[in-house]
Scaffold this motif. Structure first.
Motif, PDB file in Angstrom:
ATOM      1  N   VAL A  68      13.084  18.007  -3.762  1.00 36.16           N
ATOM      2  CA  VAL A  68      12.957  16.946  -2.766  1.00 36.16           C
ATOM      3  C   VAL A  68      12.825  17.633  -1.413  1.00 36.16           C
ATOM      4  N   ALA A  69      11.909  17.193  -0.577  1.00 36.49           N
ATOM      5  CA  ALA A  69      11.767  17.766   0.767  1.00 36.49           C
ATOM      6  C   ALA A  69      11.744  16.647   1.798  1.00 36.49           C
ATOM      7  N   PHE A  70      12.526  16.836   2.850  1.00 38.53           N
ATOM      8  CA  PHE A  70      12.521  15.929   3.990  1.00 38.53           C
ATOM      9  C   PHE A  70      11.905  16.667   5.166  1.00 38.53           C
ATOM     10  N   VAL A  71      10.936  16.040   5.808  1.00 36.51           N
ATOM     11  CA  VAL A  71      10.232  16.644   6.940  1.00 36.51           C
ATOM     12  C   VAL A  71      10.444  15.754   8.161  1.00 36.51           C
ATOM     13  N   LEU A  72      11.200  16.247   9.140  1.00 33.62           N
ATOM     14  CA  LEU A  72      11.519  15.470  10.338  1.00 33.62           C
ATOM     15  C   LEU A  72      10.618  15.875  11.488  1.00 33.62           C
ATOM     16  N   ARG A  73      10.192  14.899  12.260  1.00 36.41           N
ATOM     17  CA  ARG A  73       9.372  15.188  13.446  1.00 36.41           C
ATOM     18  C   ARG A  73      10.198  15.961  14.461  1.00 36.41           C
TER      19      ARG A  73
ATOM     20  N   MET B  10       9.419  11.912   3.434  1.00 31.11           N
ATOM     21  CA  MET B  10      10.095  12.520   2.302  1.00 31.11           C
ATOM     22  C   MET B  10       9.087  12.659   1.173  1.00 31.11           C
ATOM     23  N   VAL B  11       9.061  13.817   0.527  1.00 29.29           N
ATOM     24  CA  VAL B  11       8.232  14.013  -0.653  1.00 29.29           C
ATOM     25  C   VAL B  11       9.120  14.584  -1.759  1.00 29.29           C
TER      26      VAL B  11
END
Length: 273
Positions: free
Chosen positions: A39-44, A32-33
């Protein structure tokens, strides 16, 4: 930590997205950044199914009337965009205001222990969200320091993360984070059916964590006895019942009439470096 996250976009006309951030944290599904306004969530890529679950549950939220929708919009995610990267990661970007920070960052900036007076309004706000989830027949299943954001200025809390685990009440849950599995009522974990008791249990755990003692065994005299007792005892199971007890019984016994107590915390302490 200040930086720029470059994300190569799969398909479409945009080659890449650049996301400027002030804070960057890993969580069990990715990272999460967030910065001043997003706000950004980056999931594998192996968690694409959970990402799709979050988009589905966020999209199908419903409200009794327009006033409820307007009010709850202050505390629930409103995705600005979502996309897949060329290496298969799933990204969701959300708007936020400049006064809002990760609760984990605020908690750490305060030295890993929050004054009970501030725990009072933080849980007030979280219970307000949980009451909406009750109305919507949803369980979030990951209410925590890492999924919540907070506005010290306005004494409000937002639930932006963790929607990957959300499920309709009574539906089968396909995944849960380790913290939830460790603390949820055993029968729910065994049967894997969404139940309101998960969220109300997690809120009491959150209260103990904010006070610096997740187990509740070491809460000291600095925590008023009614608050200690409430957070140590099991939940009744419904957010509205717990909220009424918290707001109408526990807090008056602890602090008397409600009053605004300013949370003094400089932004430099929240965003290190």
């Amino acid at each position: 930590e200040c930086g720029v996250l470059n994300l190569p976009v799969a398909g479409g006309n945009i080659v890449s997205r650049r996301i400027r951030y002030q804070s960057r944290r890993e969580f069990e599904l990715g990272e999460m950044v967030y910065g001043h306004k997003i706000v950004a969530f980056v999931l594998r890529n192996e968690f694409a199914d959970l990402f799709e679950n979050a988009r589905k549950e966020i999209d199908r939220r419903h409200y009794r009337h327009g006033a409820m929708k307007t009010e709850m919009a202050k505390y629930l995610p409103d995705p600005l965009s979502s996309f897949e990267t060329t290496d298969g990661r799933c990204v969701v970007v959300m708007n936020k205001t400049e006064d809002v920070y990760s609760l984990r960052d605020v908690f750490e900036a305060l030295g890993g222990k929050v004054d009970p007076r501030h725990v009072a309004w933080m849980l007030n706000s979280v219970y307000n969200i949980a009451c909406y989830l009750d109305f919507a027949d949803l369980t979030h299943n990951d209410i925590s320091l890492d999924t919540l954001f907070v506005s010290p200025k306005h004494h409000s809390v937002m639930l932006y993360g963790g929607w990957w685990y959300t499920a309709p009440v009574g539906a089968r849950m396909n995944a849960l984070p380790e913290r939830t599995i460790s603390h949820a009522p055993p029968d729910i974990v065994r049967e894997k059916r969404a139940d309101h008791r998960i969220d109300t249990t997690l809120i009491r755990l959150l209260g103990r964590e904010l006070l610096g003692d997740p187990t509740g065994s070491l809460l000291t005299a600095s925590t008023p006895q009614p608050m200690m007792d409430f957070l140590r005892f099991p939940s009744r199971g419904r957010a509205l019942d717990d909220y009424r007890t918290w707001k109408e019984t526990v807090l008056p016994a602890c602090f008397g009439k409600p009053k605004f107590v300013k949370l003094e915390i400089p932004e430099t302490a929240i965003w290190k470096g």
